[in-house]
Write a protein that holds these residues in place. Structure first.
Motif, mmCIF file in Angstrom:
data_model
loop_
_atom_site.group_PDB
_atom_site.id
_atom_site.type_symbol
_atom_site.label_atom_id
_atom_site.label_comp_id
_atom_site.label_asym_id
_atom_site.label_seq_id
_atom_site.Cartn_x
_atom_site.Cartn_y
_atom_site.Cartn_z
ATOM 1 N N VAL A 328 0.833 -1.032 0.043
ATOM 2 C CA VAL A 328 -0.102 -0.039 0.068
ATOM 3 C C VAL A 328 0.941 1.296 0.203
ATOM 4 C CG1 VAL A 328 -1.779 1.336 1.287
ATOM 5 C CG2 VAL A 328 -1.618 -1.369 1.362
ATOM 6 N N THR A 329 0.593 2.127 -0.747
ATOM 7 C CA THR A 329 1.353 3.516 -0.765
ATOM 8 C C THR A 329 0.842 4.032 0.655
ATOM 9 O OG1 THR A 329 1.206 3.852 -3.251
ATOM 10 C CG2 THR A 329 1.507 5.743 -1.850
ATOM 11 N N ALA A 330 1.915 4.697 1.226
ATOM 12 C CA ALA A 330 1.580 5.599 2.430
ATOM 13 C C ALA A 330 2.619 6.549 2.782
ATOM 14 C CB ALA A 330 1.723 4.319 3.737
ATOM 15 N N ASN A 331 1.836 7.776 2.955
ATOM 16 C CA ASN A 331 3.051 8.861 3.408
ATOM 17 C C ASN A 331 3.126 9.174 4.709
ATOM 18 O OD1 ASN A 331 0.599 10.023 3.506
ATOM 19 N ND2 ASN A 331 1.435 11.917 2.794
ATOM 20 N N SER A 332 2.619 8.250 5.751
ATOM 21 C CA SER A 332 2.330 8.329 7.050
ATOM 22 C C SER A 332 3.548 7.764 7.971
ATOM 23 C CB SER A 332 0.947 7.894 7.712
ATOM 24 O OG SER A 332 0.958 6.339 7.293
ATOM 25 N N CYS A 346 0.729 4.679 9.797
ATOM 26 C CA CYS A 346 -0.636 4.415 9.908
ATOM 27 C C CYS A 346 -1.508 4.001 8.593
ATOM 28 C CB CYS A 346 -1.295 5.699 10.493
ATOM 29 S SG CYS A 346 -0.216 6.596 11.642
ATOM 30 N N LEU A 347 -2.219 2.863 8.940
ATOM 31 C CA LEU A 347 -2.880 2.564 7.831
ATOM 32 C C LEU A 347 -4.304 2.639 8.017
ATOM 33 C CD1 LEU A 347 -2.661 0.773 5.176
ATOM 34 C CD2 LEU A 347 -2.466 -1.356 6.628
ATOM 35 N N SER A 348 -5.242 3.127 7.183
ATOM 36 C CA SER A 348 -6.694 3.175 7.434
ATOM 37 C C SER A 348 -7.252 1.807 7.847
ATOM 38 C CB SER A 348 -7.333 3.641 6.037
ATOM 39 O OG SER A 348 -8.484 3.341 5.972
ATOM 40 N N SER A 351 -8.587 -0.248 5.124
ATOM 41 C CA SER A 351 -7.744 -0.543 4.076
ATOM 42 C C SER A 351 -8.039 -2.365 3.865
ATOM 43 C CB SER A 351 -6.263 -0.707 4.591
ATOM 44 O OG SER A 351 -5.551 -1.302 3.818
ATOM 45 N N SER A 352 -8.281 -2.615 2.723
ATOM 46 C CA SER A 352 -8.272 -4.220 2.391
ATOM 47 C C SER A 352 -6.921 -5.117 2.678
ATOM 48 C CB SER A 352 -8.647 -4.304 0.953
ATOM 49 O OG SER A 352 -7.652 -3.825 0.103
ATOM 50 N N SER A 353 -5.856 -4.321 3.074
ATOM 51 C CA SER A 353 -4.785 -4.836 3.305
ATOM 52 C C SER A 353 -4.336 -5.169 4.718
ATOM 53 C CB SER A 353 -3.454 -4.153 2.353
ATOM 54 O OG SER A 353 -3.693 -3.777 1.147
ATOM 55 N N ALA A 380 -1.488 2.973 -4.778
ATOM 56 C CA ALA A 380 -2.784 3.349 -4.380
ATOM 57 C C ALA A 380 -4.175 2.882 -5.404
ATOM 58 C CB ALA A 380 -2.510 4.808 -4.229
ATOM 59 N N GLN A 383 -5.570 -3.486 -6.896
ATOM 60 C CA GLN A 383 -4.683 -4.567 -6.354
ATOM 61 C C GLN A 383 -3.853 -5.369 -7.495
ATOM 62 O OE1 GLN A 383 -4.040 -5.578 -3.465
ATOM 63 N NE2 GLN A 383 -5.657 -4.497 -2.209
ATOM 64 N N ARG A 386 -0.445 -3.815 -8.932
ATOM 65 C CA ARG A 386 0.369 -3.272 -8.136
ATOM 66 C C ARG A 386 1.841 -3.768 -8.233
ATOM 67 N NH1 ARG A 386 -3.151 -1.843 -2.301
ATOM 68 N NH2 ARG A 386 -4.549 -0.832 -3.245
ATOM 69 N N PHE A 443 5.639 14.604 -1.515
ATOM 70 C CA PHE A 443 4.153 14.781 -1.459
ATOM 71 C C PHE A 443 3.897 16.008 -0.587
ATOM 72 C CE2 PHE A 443 -0.359 13.151 -0.627
ATOM 73 C CZ PHE A 443 -0.607 13.191 -1.982
HETATM 74 C C1 LIG Z 1 0.986 9.731 -1.522
HETATM 75 C C2 LIG Z 1 -0.091 8.705 -0.818
HETATM 76 C C3 LIG Z 1 0.051 8.698 0.503
HETATM 77 C C4 LIG Z 1 -0.929 7.746 1.184
HETATM 78 N N1 LIG Z 1 -0.690 7.425 2.485
HETATM 79 C C5 LIG Z 1 -1.389 6.440 3.154
HETATM 80 C C6 LIG Z 1 -1.274 6.211 4.325
HETATM 81 O O1 LIG Z 1 -0.340 7.039 5.094
HETATM 82 N N2 LIG Z 1 -2.323 5.510 5.171
HETATM 83 C C7 LIG Z 1 -3.341 4.844 4.439
HETATM 84 O O2 LIG Z 1 -3.866 4.089 5.005
HETATM 85 N N3 LIG Z 1 -3.555 5.112 2.939
HETATM 86 C C8 LIG Z 1 -2.585 5.841 2.198
HETATM 87 N N4 LIG Z 1 -2.880 6.233 1.184
HETATM 88 C C9 LIG Z 1 -4.055 5.668 0.366
HETATM 89 C C10 LIG Z 1 -3.659 4.277 0.053
HETATM 90 O O3 LIG Z 1 -2.614 4.018 -0.622
HETATM 91 C C11 LIG Z 1 -4.926 3.701 -0.913
HETATM 92 O O4 LIG Z 1 -6.183 4.089 -0.391
HETATM 93 C C12 LIG Z 1 -4.712 2.388 -1.273
HETATM 94 O O5 LIG Z 1 -5.720 2.373 -2.346
HETATM 95 C C13 LIG Z 1 -5.573 1.598 -0.233
HETATM 96 O O6 LIG Z 1 -5.147 0.096 -0.552
HETATM 97 P P1 LIG Z 1 -5.803 -1.041 0.267
HETATM 98 O O7 LIG Z 1 -7.138 -1.078 0.166
HETATM 99 O O8 LIG Z 1 -5.003 -2.193 -0.408
HETATM 100 O O9 LIG Z 1 -4.935 -0.677 1.674
HETATM 101 C C14 LIG Z 1 -1.878 7.096 0.562
HETATM 102 C C15 LIG Z 1 -2.047 7.377 -0.971
HETATM 103 C C16 LIG Z 1 -1.024 8.311 -1.742
HETATM 104 C C17 LIG Z 1 -1.193 8.487 -3.093
#
Ligand SMILES: Cc1cc2nc3c(=O)[nH]c(=O)nc-3n(C[C@H](O)[C@H](O)[C@H](O)COP(=O)(O)O)c2cc1C
Length: 454
Positions: A328-332, A346-348, A351-353, A380, A383, A386, A443
């Motif tokens: 998963v893309t994450a900037n947290s 931090c992951l939402s 998130s499906s992951s 992002a 699936q 990726r 970003f």
């Molecule tokens: C630059 C950028 C940063 C992101 N940072 C986060 C993050 O820190 N945490 C998060 O949960 N999603 C983040 N996202 C969103 C997830 O990458 C995106 O929702 C992804 O489709 C989630 O896939 P999943 O359902 O497999 O988790 C970010 C996306 C971008 C483009």
């Protein structure tokens, strides 16, 4: 000088000088306090900053910091010895001024000043301004009208005997404007040469350096590259037609267009009040002076925008799931502790992951370099696209790692914390590799950025 001090509308501002392209000195005036949001005013060809004092004053009174710069070879600016008045030199002057200003102003460019600004901002890889107002300026200009004005300007290249003679010519150039009874105001735009003749305050050589045909293609390309809000302001001028304005608007990503009735090509002086009101309304709406505020319970979008002010790098966090690699893309991503070596992301909760990250007991953080923007988009997105879009391999901890990343941290999961609509994953770094020579992908405010060295 404080912008709130009452002053006469045409009184000059504080003088300052910028170094333009090739070291040409660019004379400028400023109004309003330096802390205020900035506006850069660029007059047109054959004009100088004195024609924009009323506008500058009005903008400063409305809480802006205004800087008005004479184009090269105009007003009090230097005349380049090499006669460079081409679009490259003019747009580079704008870039030089913006660098020296050190803020991202809204640029208001009239006619030639507007075209220089359009090239400078549209061709810049980084965002150097927060908005653009083009005053009677478009890539396509009416050739017949341009020829008529040029001809009149050329005819009097050798100057005038009296200011009244100059007034006559100025009236022929803009016949729709009521002719002033005296030439007093015009004297500000004239200088006396060595032989005692009166001449315009500009270098005639600029007229032959401007080639509207070659400029148009380049300017249209620049327009397509602009992402900032743009206001197209047009007088009822013969030089820039409404069709040319419509065409320009269709090329721009975020543009609105207004025609000021009763104004000619010199919109700011022809209809000063309407010009000032229109520009101010645009500024207040698209480049507000006061900071935006989030209060708990108000909309999440504002909070997101506030958080977006914190510039970050970009990572892809990876782990293994039941059906193979997960990422998963994450900037947290944040460093937490050196001893023991801890990091977090931090992951939402949606998130499906997330299930894979919860159960794997290990994960990797892949810090992306400037060339890996496609990977950021892929992880992002859907699936299936990726891991297919990158070269990856299994790392030391048996987690997937993206080959050639700027840095990769392989971690054992230290702890998992539920936090609102996200889950905080803390990892203990077991191994890390990094590439010291590449630039990071950045970003900021919802957009990818690159490092910018000024
Ligand atoms: C630059 C950028 C940063 C992101 N940072 C986060 C993050 O820190 N945490 C998060 O949960 N999603 C983040 N996202 C969103 C997830 O990458 C995106 O929702 C992804 O489709 C989630 O896939 P999943 O359902 O497999 O988790 C970010 C996306 C971008 C483009």
């Amino acid at each position: 000088m404080d912008g709130s001090m009452p002053m006469r509308a045409t009184e000059s501002g504080d003088p300052l000088t910028f170094e333009g392209f090739g070291g040409v000195a660019l004379a400028a005036e400023s109004w309003g306090h330096a802390d205020r949001p900035a506006v850069l005013l660029l007059p047109g060809g054959g004009q100088s900053k004195s024609a924009y004092r009323r506008a500058a004053r009005a903008l400063a009174d409305a809480g802006r910091r205004v800087i008005c710069v004479d184009l090269r070879g105009h007003g009090e600016s230097g005349w380049p010895s090499d006669g460079r008045y081409d679009l490259d030199a003019l747009s580079q002057d704008v870039v030089h001024v913006l660098r020296q200003m050190g803020s991202r102003p809204v640029v208001i460019g009239a006619s030639l000043g507007g075209l220089a600004a359009l090239a400078a901002l549209g061709e810049s890889e980084v965002e150097v301004a927060s908005g653009l107002v083009l005053v009677d300026a478009a890539p396509q200009i009416d050739q017949e009208e341009a020829g008529r004005i040029k001809q009149l300007m050329h005819e009097y290249a050798s100057g005038f005997e009296t200011a009244e003679e100059a007034l006559e010519v100025a009236h022929r150039i803009s016949p729709h404007r009521p002719k002033p009874k005296s030439a007093d105001r015009l004297r500000e735009h004239l200088r006396t040469d060595d032989s005692g003749r009166l001449r315009w305050l500009w270098d005639e050589r600029f007229l032959s350096a401007i080639n509207a045909d070659t400029m148009a293609v380049r300017l249209e390309q620049a327009a397509r590259g602009l992402k900032i809000p743009v206001l197209l302001l047009r007088g009822e001028s013969g030089l820039v037609t409404s069709e040319a304005t419509e065409r320009l608007q269709s090329l721009l990503n975020d543009a609105e267009s207004i025609e000021i009735a009763g104004a000619g090509h010199l919109v700011a002086s022809d209809r000063a009040d309407a010009f000032n009101a229109t520009v101010l309304e645009f500024l207040e709406r698209r480049a507000p002076r006061s900071p935006e505020r989030f209060t708990e319970g108000s909309d999440a979008r504002t909070l997101r925008n506030a958080l977006g002010c914190f510039g970050t790098g970009v990572t892809v966090v990876t782990t293994v799931g039941e059906d193979g690699p997960v990422g998963v893309t994450a900037n947290s991503f944040t460093a937490v502790s050196l001893d023991p070596p801890l990091i977090l992301f931090c992951l939402s909760g949606k998130s499906s992951s997330l299930p894979a990250f919860r159960s794997a007991g290990r994960f990797a953080i892949n810090v992306l370099h400037i060339g890996q923007q496609p990977a950021s988009n892929a992880f992002a997105g859907p699936q299936e696209s990726r891991f297919a879009s990158v070269k990856w391999e299994m790392g030391k901890l048996d987690v997937p790692v993206i080959v050639g990343s700027l840095a990769t941290f392989e971690c054992e999961t230290e702890s998992v914390h539920e936090a609102g609509d996200h889950v905080v994953m803390i990892g203990r770094v077991k191994s890390a590799i990094f590439e010291p020579r590449r630039d990071p992908l950045l970003f900021f405010r919802g957009r990818y950025r690159r490092l910018h060295f000024s």
